[in-house]
Design a protein around this motif. Structure first.
Motif, mmCIF file in Angstrom:
data_model
loop_
_atom_site.group_PDB
_atom_site.id
_atom_site.type_symbol
_atom_site.label_atom_id
_atom_site.label_comp_id
_atom_site.label_asym_id
_atom_site.label_seq_id
_atom_site.Cartn_x
_atom_site.Cartn_y
_atom_site.Cartn_z
ATOM 1 N N GLU B 122 73.274 52.862 65.898
ATOM 2 C CA GLU B 122 72.939 51.432 65.786
ATOM 3 C C GLU B 122 73.027 50.763 67.152
ATOM 4 O O GLU B 122 72.188 49.935 67.514
ATOM 5 C CB GLU B 122 73.901 50.741 64.810
ATOM 6 N N PHE B 123 74.054 51.144 67.914
ATOM 7 C CA PHE B 123 74.220 50.568 69.251
ATOM 8 C C PHE B 123 73.049 50.975 70.158
ATOM 9 O O PHE B 123 72.463 50.129 70.851
ATOM 10 C CB PHE B 123 75.556 51.035 69.852
ATOM 11 N N ILE B 124 72.697 52.262 70.146
ATOM 12 C CA ILE B 124 71.596 52.742 70.998
ATOM 13 C C ILE B 124 70.292 52.024 70.632
ATOM 14 O O ILE B 124 69.511 51.634 71.497
ATOM 15 C CB ILE B 124 71.447 54.280 70.879
ATOM 16 N N ASN B 125 70.067 51.829 69.330
ATOM 17 C CA ASN B 125 68.845 51.144 68.892
ATOM 18 C C ASN B 125 68.846 49.674 69.283
ATOM 19 O O ASN B 125 67.820 49.144 69.707
ATOM 20 C CB ASN B 125 68.668 51.274 67.375
ATOM 21 N N MET B 126 69.992 49.023 69.134
ATOM 22 C CA MET B 126 70.020 47.579 69.455
ATOM 23 C C MET B 126 69.937 47.341 70.968
ATOM 24 O O MET B 126 69.555 46.265 71.387
ATOM 25 C CB MET B 126 71.249 46.895 68.851
ATOM 26 N N MET B 127 70.259 48.375 71.769
ATOM 27 C CA MET B 127 70.199 48.222 73.221
ATOM 28 C C MET B 127 68.981 48.940 73.826
ATOM 29 O O MET B 127 68.891 49.067 75.043
ATOM 30 C CB MET B 127 71.464 48.806 73.872
ATOM 31 N N TYR B 128 68.062 49.430 72.999
ATOM 32 C CA TYR B 128 66.913 50.197 73.496
ATOM 33 C C TYR B 128 66.154 49.391 74.555
ATOM 34 O O TYR B 128 65.931 48.212 74.368
ATOM 35 C CB TYR B 128 65.975 50.562 72.328
ATOM 36 N N PRO B 129 65.767 49.949 75.678
ATOM 37 C CA PRO B 129 65.802 51.359 76.078
ATOM 38 C C PRO B 129 66.903 51.681 77.084
ATOM 39 O O PRO B 129 66.755 52.618 77.877
ATOM 40 C CB PRO B 129 64.432 51.521 76.753
ATOM 41 N N TRP B 130 68.007 50.993 77.070
ATOM 42 C CA TRP B 130 68.992 51.118 78.157
ATOM 43 C C TRP B 130 70.020 52.209 77.950
ATOM 44 O O TRP B 130 70.811 52.482 78.852
ATOM 45 C CB TRP B 130 69.675 49.764 78.381
ATOM 46 N N PHE B 131 70.080 52.825 76.777
ATOM 47 C CA PHE B 131 71.060 53.893 76.553
ATOM 48 C C PHE B 131 70.389 55.178 76.055
ATOM 49 O O PHE B 131 71.001 55.968 75.345
ATOM 50 C CB PHE B 131 72.162 53.409 75.593
ATOM 51 N N GLU B 132 69.149 55.373 76.469
ATOM 52 C CA GLU B 132 68.461 56.639 76.195
ATOM 53 C C GLU B 132 68.987 57.665 77.221
ATOM 54 O O GLU B 132 69.548 57.266 78.256
ATOM 55 C CB GLU B 132 66.952 56.454 76.366
ATOM 56 N N PRO B 133 68.819 58.964 76.965
ATOM 57 C CA PRO B 133 69.320 59.963 77.928
ATOM 58 C C PRO B 133 68.836 59.695 79.363
ATOM 59 O O PRO B 133 69.572 59.887 80.318
ATOM 60 C CB PRO B 133 68.740 61.276 77.400
#
Lengths: 237, 262
Positions: B122-133
């Motif tokens: 949920e965190f990765i999605n809400m912060m997309y695209p800043w926490f992608e590999p």
């Protein structure tokens, strides 16, 4: 109506044999047929301060219906058909919508001319290459998808419509023309089919493409020059 | 408020896995056995329960080493702030498992329900695209760059993020040997043989204080164990909970760091 009637005429053991025959036939056909993946996923809207640009977007038919067919190399393998077109359009619509102040999709004559004066530039994405691997190919417990995109950013005057409804782009008139790559992988998992894993790898690759695009767009030399107001520096000139 | 804990190392060799560490589980199995009657009617049930208890008790041995170095421990807890635990996935040859991150999050939530641990996906999605590999910050210095985006800064304020914990590592199979043959006939089915395999986990947690933009601790957990599967008609798995022990070890240390209760 005929099927239940036929069923009632077949005795017990015969019915079992028939059912087993149908099952074996189905399995045989399933083994011979191509394995098809229609890529599907939920794509989040990017969390960015939108660039003050009204962007026109043209998805060519080849892009919007993109698919890759991989013919089996031997008897141990099966054909693979991976359809990414719908997911590509859905994903890039979401990404562009969050990245730019306004996005206008151009599909035909009417959509081109309706808001022509508002459009700052038009972007045309292409899938230049797509490769995938599954554990059967590599003996590594990972499913991978690699994609190469080509993007062209052109002024709206470079987009021409024809009587048959086709849109063409004048290659001599463009702000920027660049490529970017994306990669997605997913490890093998218990009770996960090959199709599910390839779909997941494709979704990861699309997200990676979006992350790459979002973080590199303003650094592309042609785009940067255009955004700085240096409109004379067309790549084509 | 400022607290510095010296590097510590703890090695533990446990056999019987969860059953050995949590007496409640083996205790409940014992009660079930004691309550069952000894008459012939209940013999099948008795045997079934016995087999279940045997399976629960039969777990392989796991050797665990935990190293910890933490600073600036929040001695009064983190209040209504939140914590996110994320896996590193930028290496080409491995990626930290999503279920391992989930396991550590659950461990902390169970230990102290006042700590808000955000769900990783949920965190990765809400912060997309800043926490992608490709884009995830690798150093605390990168946090400043992230916060230049106003919408990103607003989102961080909204979720009151205090600690970002990165987990890097994976669990691998180190060896395997043995063979097993299974067959099905008109009289029944059965297996015969013996298999064994080893697993090793190597994880490191890096704790970032998101407000001060500094690294405040590193905790590593290395676990290894050997699992066995003898089969005489019925295969009996004796599984070493290698990843589970690594999760418990890291979870315990993180809980101790974050919680005001412990």
């Amino acid at each position: 109506m005929a099927a239940p009637l036929l069923d009632s005429m077949i005795s017990g053991p015969d019915r079992l044999i028939r059912a087993l025959g149908v099952l074996a036939g189905t399995l045989l056909l399933a083994a011979c047929g191509a394995r098809e993946v229609v890529v599907q996923g939920n794509f989040p809207e990017p969390l960015m301060d939108p660039l003050p640009i009204t962007l026109g977007v043209v998805y060519s038919d080849a892009f919007a219906q993109h698919e890759i067919f991989d013919e089996a190399a031997g008897r141990a393998e099966t054909d693979w058909l991976v359809k990414t077109g719908d997911a590509q359009v859905e994903f890039w619509n979401t990404l562009f919508g969050g990245m730019f102040q306004d996005v206008i999709r151009i599909t035909d004559h009417d959509s081109l001319h309706a808001r022509e004066s508002e459009i700052d530039a038009v972007i045309i994405p292409y899938v230049a290459d797509l490769q995938y691997t599954i554990p059967l190919h590599t003996n590594v417990k990972v499913y991978e998808i690699w994609m190469k995109y080509r993007f062209r950013l052109v002024p709206v005057t470079a987009v021409h419509d024809h009587e048959n409804g086709d849109l063409t782009i004048d290659p001599a008139e463009q702000f920027a023309d660049w490529t970017l790559t994306a990669y997605g992988k997913t490890p093998t998992a218990f009770l996960q089919s090959d199709e599910e894993a390839v779909n997941l790898a494709a979704v990861v690759a699309l997200r990676d493409a979006g992350a790459n695009f979002a973080t590199s767009f303003t650094r592309v030399p042609g785009v940067k020059a255009w955004m700085d107001g240096d409109t004379e520096s067309f790549d084509g000139e | 408020m400022v607290n510095k804990s010296l590097p510590s190392s703890q090695t533990c060799n446990s056999c019987g896995g969860d059953a050995a560490r949590k007496p409640g589980r083996s205790g409940s199995a014992g009660i079930a056995l004691a309550e069952s009657a000894f008459g012939p009617v209940c013999l099948r049930r008795w045997l079934g329960l016995g087999l279940l208890a045997l399976c629960a008790a039969l777990q392989g041995c796991v050797n665990a080493t935990v190293d910890e170095m933490t600073f600036m421990e929040p001695t009064e807890g983190i209040g209504d702030a939140s914590v996110v635990i994320m896996g590193r996935r930028h290496a080409p040859d491995y990626e930290t498992e999503f279920d391992f991150i989930e396991c550590i999050g659950d461990h902390i939530r169970r230990g102290d329900d006042s700590i808000t641990v955000l769900h990783e996906l949920e965190f990765i999605n809400m912060m997309y695209p800043w926490f992608e590999p490709r884009t995830a910050p690798l150093r605390t210095d990168d946090i400043d760059k992230l916060l230049t985006q106003q919408r990103v800064a607003d989102r961080f304020s909204e979720i009151k993020l205090e600690y970002m914990i990165w987990i890097d590592g994976s669990t691998v199979e180190t060896n395997s040997s043995g063979s097993m043959t299974c067959g099905v006939g008109p009289g029944g089915a059965g297996c015969f043989g013996f298999g064994t395999w080893g697993n090793a986990s190597d994880y490191e947690a890096t704790i970032w204080d998101f407000t001060d933009e500094v690294e405040v601790g590193r905790i590593s957990a290395n676990t290894s164990g050997q699992s066995y599967m003898p089969a005489v008609v019925v295969p009996i798995p004796i599984i070493a909970p290698v990843q589970g022990t690594a999760c418990d070890s890291l979870g315990d240390q993180l809980l101790k760091y974050l919680s005001a209760k412990l």
